[in-house]
Design an enzyme around this catalytic site. Structure first.
Site, PDB file in Angstrom:
ATOM      1  N   VAL A  73       1.470   7.204  13.319  1.00 53.50           N
ATOM      2  CA  VAL A  73       0.835   6.086  12.602  1.00 53.50           C
ATOM      3  C   VAL A  73       1.541   4.769  12.950  1.00 53.50           C
ATOM      4  O   VAL A  73       0.894   3.724  13.088  1.00 53.50           O
ATOM      5  CB  VAL A  73       0.826   6.343  11.075  1.00 53.50           C
ATOM      6  CG1 VAL A  73       0.335   5.113  10.319  1.00 53.50           C
ATOM      7  CG2 VAL A  73      -0.068   7.540  10.754  1.00 53.50           C
ATOM      8  N   GLY A  74       2.853   4.819  13.148  1.00 60.05           N
ATOM      9  CA  GLY A  74       3.584   3.612  13.551  1.00 60.05           C
ATOM     10  C   GLY A  74       3.020   3.008  14.833  1.00 60.05           C
ATOM     11  O   GLY A  74       2.894   1.791  14.974  1.00 60.05           O
ATOM     12  N   LYS A 117       0.883  -1.178   0.000  1.00 62.19           N
ATOM     13  CA  LYS A 117       0.000   0.000   0.000  1.00 62.19           C
ATOM     14  C   LYS A 117       0.920   1.227   0.000  1.00 62.19           C
ATOM     15  O   LYS A 117       1.440   1.625   1.036  1.00 62.19           O
ATOM     16  CB  LYS A 117      -0.886  -0.027   1.254  1.00 62.19           C
ATOM     17  CG  LYS A 117      -2.181   0.746   1.129  1.00 62.19           C
ATOM     18  CD  LYS A 117      -2.047   2.229   0.854  1.00 62.19           C
ATOM     19  CE  LYS A 117      -1.711   3.021   2.109  1.00 62.19           C
ATOM     20  NZ  LYS A 117      -1.490   4.472   1.776  1.00 62.19           N
ATOM     21  N   CYS A 133      13.678  11.224   6.478  1.00 59.56           N
ATOM     22  CA  CYS A 133      13.682  10.880   7.904  1.00 59.56           C
ATOM     23  C   CYS A 133      15.077  11.077   8.487  1.00 59.56           C
ATOM     24  O   CYS A 133      15.233  11.230   9.691  1.00 59.56           O
ATOM     25  CB  CYS A 133      13.151   9.475   8.149  1.00 59.56           C
ATOM     26  SG  CYS A 133      13.816   8.278   7.032  1.00 59.56           S
ATOM     27  N   GLU A 192      10.012  16.677  14.916  1.00 61.62           N
ATOM     28  CA  GLU A 192      10.292  16.495  13.495  1.00 61.62           C
ATOM     29  C   GLU A 192       9.417  17.445  12.681  1.00 61.62           C
ATOM     30  O   GLU A 192       8.194  17.429  12.797  1.00 61.62           O
ATOM     31  CB  GLU A 192      10.010  15.047  13.083  1.00 61.62           C
ATOM     32  CG  GLU A 192      10.429  14.779  11.658  1.00 61.62           C
ATOM     33  CD  GLU A 192      10.291  13.311  11.268  1.00 61.62           C
ATOM     34  OE1 GLU A 192       9.207  12.745  11.490  1.00 61.62           O
ATOM     35  OE2 GLU A 192      11.269  12.749  10.739  1.00 61.62           O
ATOM     36  N   GLY A 232       6.985   5.535   8.102  1.00 62.89           N
ATOM     37  CA  GLY A 232       6.139   6.725   8.126  1.00 62.89           C
ATOM     38  C   GLY A 232       6.271   7.423   9.464  1.00 62.89           C
ATOM     39  O   GLY A 232       7.309   7.321  10.135  1.00 62.89           O
ATOM     40  N   SER A 233       5.203   8.090   9.865  1.00 58.18           N
ATOM     41  CA  SER A 233       5.269   8.894  11.082  1.00 58.18           C
ATOM     42  C   SER A 233       5.188   8.014  12.332  1.00 58.18           C
ATOM     43  O   SER A 233       4.642   6.909  12.308  1.00 58.18           O
ATOM     44  CB  SER A 233       4.104   9.888  11.095  1.00 58.18           C
ATOM     45  OG  SER A 233       2.883   9.181  11.099  1.00 58.18           O
ATOM     46  N   GLU A 286       9.736   1.923  10.830  1.00 61.89           N
ATOM     47  CA  GLU A 286      10.757   2.955  10.620  1.00 61.89           C
ATOM     48  C   GLU A 286      10.039   4.292  10.686  1.00 61.89           C
ATOM     49  O   GLU A 286       9.202   4.580   9.830  1.00 61.89           O
ATOM     50  CB  GLU A 286      11.418   2.805   9.242  1.00 61.89           C
ATOM     51  CG  GLU A 286      12.395   1.677   9.134  1.00 61.89           C
ATOM     52  CD  GLU A 286      13.542   1.798  10.108  1.00 61.89           C
ATOM     53  OE1 GLU A 286      13.883   2.927  10.518  1.00 61.89           O
ATOM     54  OE2 GLU A 286      14.093   0.758  10.476  1.00 61.89           O
TER      55      GLU A 286
HETATM   56  P1  ADP Z   1       3.843  10.811   6.350  1.00 64.77           P
HETATM   57  O1  ADP Z   1       3.958  11.811   7.427  1.00 64.77           O
HETATM   58  O2  ADP Z   1       5.135  10.410   5.725  1.00 64.77           O
HETATM   59  O3  ADP Z   1       2.749  11.065   5.368  1.00 64.77           O
HETATM   60  P2  ADP Z   1       2.189   8.795   7.539  1.00 64.77           P
HETATM   61  O4  ADP Z   1       2.594   8.023   8.736  1.00 64.77           O
HETATM   62  O5  ADP Z   1       1.036   9.708   7.651  1.00 64.77           O
HETATM   63  O6  ADP Z   1       3.526   9.538   7.117  1.00 64.77           O
HETATM   64  O7  ADP Z   1       1.933   7.840   6.288  1.00 64.77           O
HETATM   65  C1  ADP Z   1       2.788   6.784   5.948  1.00 64.77           C
HETATM   66  C2  ADP Z   1       1.973   5.681   5.336  1.00 64.77           C
HETATM   67  O8  ADP Z   1       1.068   5.179   6.323  1.00 64.77           O
HETATM   68  C3  ADP Z   1       1.123   6.109   4.153  1.00 64.77           C
HETATM   69  O9  ADP Z   1       1.118   5.074   3.186  1.00 64.77           O
HETATM   70  C4  ADP Z   1      -0.253   6.273   4.769  1.00 64.77           C
HETATM   71  O10 ADP Z   1      -1.308   6.084   3.852  1.00 64.77           O
HETATM   72  C5  ADP Z   1      -0.252   5.151   5.792  1.00 64.77           C
HETATM   73  N1  ADP Z   1      -1.219   5.320   6.898  1.00 64.77           N
HETATM   74  C6  ADP Z   1      -1.690   6.468   7.432  1.00 64.77           C
HETATM   75  N2  ADP Z   1      -2.557   6.194   8.417  1.00 64.77           N
HETATM   76  C7  ADP Z   1      -2.646   4.853   8.532  1.00 64.77           C
HETATM   77  C8  ADP Z   1      -3.366   3.943   9.383  1.00 64.77           C
HETATM   78  N3  ADP Z   1      -4.192   4.373  10.332  1.00 64.77           N
HETATM   79  N4  ADP Z   1      -3.175   2.617   9.206  1.00 64.77           N
HETATM   80  C9  ADP Z   1      -2.328   2.151   8.266  1.00 64.77           C
HETATM   81  N5  ADP Z   1      -1.637   2.947   7.431  1.00 64.77           N
HETATM   82  C10 ADP Z   1      -1.772   4.283   7.551  1.00 64.77           C
END
Ligand code: ADP
Length: 500
Positions: free
Chosen positions: A237-238, A180, A289, A390, A233-234, A255
């Site tokens: 969300v992690g 995804k 990052c 960040e 990602g963030s 990560e």
């Molecule tokens: P960034 O700040 O780099 O956009 P995010 O953490 O928001 O980082 O997004 C990184 C990835 O995680 C993207 O592919 C985003 O669609 C996905 N994402 C965001 N929210 C969720 C969630 N609740 N569950 C799973 N994946 C998510």
């Protein structure tokens, strides 16, 4: 401008076919340097699409895991060669959808090439151990085993490199994939999946579902038939993904964020340190990052360093990344630009000294994009929010320091631990810093960015959860050890009991 594809509707890739989303919905992907340019329409997937992709990956796993790893490797080698052939087109498409300059998108595609060759090479290794048994006429060894359908959720800042870091080690190890990609940069993932398919990856082994986090990412991370989830990602969300994985004890690699630092000691080569701070702070518009969003400078060279840094930053040319004269592209989207602007206000209110930048760029060539001026704050205290959180944009906070010990305390005094760097010509200080900086990556006399694919990548504290990407570390994540004992004594032998 020649690109690999014209704007069109992009579908999901499930079980070897490009298919519509069950949602019937799609969203627009636009160029962040020029929002008039539509890159394409991408389907907005939902949990039914994710179910179909996971079903395909689960079914394909039954046969893919039995393909000899050197044969899997041949497919990856072919994929790497296709990436080499299409590097320029893919790089241009990536600049169009992501904004970073062409030199950097070429680097991003090159990273995918390097990773694909590297992991293809692992097809003839994937070493385990053989070791003597404590009992006679008994053989002992360990082998790596694949795990199953792996869910991968990726960000927009390295649109091809990061998916390749996850997919290639997973595939060579015998797993199947549901990817995804980030909403803002799905096209580069399409290219990668297309290349793998042309190289001969069997149907169902690699699947792609586009869409947003809550509707497509969340069901993937929660799916009962997905035993492995790899996320970049963030940190916010992690944490959600870790919680989604916990009830089923899924393998989960995270990560996440960073607040990386360059330390400049008074004996540093200042020209080199300024070069490093500009590249580390403003490369990829600060949206890495590993970006050097903090620079800690010894008080004896503080004024000279800051003057030189500010001069250089003022001369950076901001614009469309496809223009060869551009040094720095736009922010990825409006939301990210607003985040940057809000941190500039926070920095001013905290009493940091705005030395250059600090404003959105608009009008003229900037009118249709999400541009922000490269920004430097001086006289920052380590506890200011701009020096702790960040920002993920072109904002660098310069912090005066008194000594190496002070610098290390400042460096380690943030919630993250991804990358740190020290500029010094004193070997004792260099080694002391590499020992005491509590990060996953340390550079000496180089900026905080520049990871190579055959070394572990990742960080400590809120940057990660103990796993590493790239290198053999990635194989460790995408495999499980199986220990095998073969007793050829023809009698019952009891470990720990019969060996005394
Ligand atoms: P960034 O700040 O780099 O956009 P995010 O953490 O928001 O980082 O997004 C990184 C990835 O995680 C993207 O592919 C985003 O669609 C996905 N994402 C965001 N929210 C969720 C969630 N609740 N569950 C799973 N994946 C998510």
């Amino acid at each position: 401008m020649a690109t690999a594809v014209a704007p069109r509707m992009f579908k999901n890739f499930i079980n070897g076919e490009w298919v519509e989303s069950r949602s019937g919905k799609a969203y627009e992907n636009r160029n962040p340097a020029n929002t008039d340019e539509l890159i394409g329409l991408f389907v907005s997937s939902n949990s039914e699409d994710v179910d179909a992709a996971v079903d395909a990956a689960t079914e394909a796993y039954k046969t893919w895991r039995l393909v000899p790893a050197p044969k899997r490797a041949e497919i990856l080698f072919r994929a790497a060669e296709l990436l080499v052939q299409r590097k320029e087109d893919f790089s241009k498409d990536m600049t169009r959808e992501m904004g970073k300059v062409l030199a950097e998108t070429r680097g991003d595609v090159q990273e995918a090439i390097d990773m694909t060759y590297y992991m293809a090479g692992e097809g003839r290794r994937l070493f385990g151990q053989t070791t003597p048994s404590e009992l006679p006429n008994k053989f002992a060894m360990s082998v790596r085993q694949s795990i199953g359908a792996c869910g991968m959720i990726t960000p927009w800042n390295f649109p091809m490199a990061i998916p390749s870091w996850k997919m290639m080690p997973a595939l060579i190890s015998g797993n199947t994939v549901v990817l995804k990609p980030a909403e803002d940069t799905p096209l580069s993932s399409y290219h990668l999946v297309q290349v793998l398919t042309e190289a001969g990856v069997p149907r169902g082994v690699v699947n792609l579902v586009s869409g947003d986090g809550p509707n497509a990412g969340a069901p993937l991370s929660q799916h009962k038939d997905v035993p492995v989830v790899s996320f970049t990602g963030s940190t916010a969300v992690g944490r959600i993904i870790a919680q989604a994985c916990a009830p089923d004890f899924k393998h989960c690699s995270l990560e996440m964020g960073g607040k990386n630092i360059i330390i400049v000691m008074e004996d540093a080569n200042l020209d080199l340190a300024v070069d490093g701070a500009v590249w580390g702070g403003f490369g990829t518009t600060g949206q890495r990052c590993t970006a050097a969003s903090r620079v800690a400078v010894h008080k004896d060279v503080y004024k000279e360093f800051v003057d030189r840094l500010v001069d250089r930053v003022k001369s950076l040319k901001v614009g469309d990344g496809l223009d060869a004269s551009t040094d720095m592209g736009p922010c990825i989207n409006e939301q990210q630009l607003k985040t940057v602007m809000s941190y500039v206000e926070i920095g001013k209110n905290e009493g940091a000294k705005l030395l250059t930048g600090g404003n959105r760029l608009d009008g003229g060539m900037y009118a249709k994009g999400w541009f922000h001026a490269p920004t430097v704050f001086g006289d920052c205290s380590p506890k200011m929010r701009i020096a702790q959180e960040e920002i993920f944009g072109p904002v660098v906070s310069v912090i005066p320091i008194e000594s190496l010990e002070h610098a290390v305390d400042v460096a380690n005094g943030v919630p993250y631990g991804l990358s740190a760097s020290i500029y010094t010509r004193n070997v004792n200080r260099a080694f002391q810093a590499t020992r005491d900086l509590y990060t996953g990556i340390v550079y000496v006399n180089a900026p905080t960015i520049g990871a190579e694919t055959h070394l572990p990548f990742g960080g400590t504290k809120q940057t990660g959860n103990g796993h590493r990407e790239a290198a053999i570390a990635a194989i460790d994540f995408f495999t499980e050890w199986k220990t095998i004992y073969i007793d050829y004594s023809d009698k019952l032998q009891r470990a720990q009991i019969d060996n005394v």
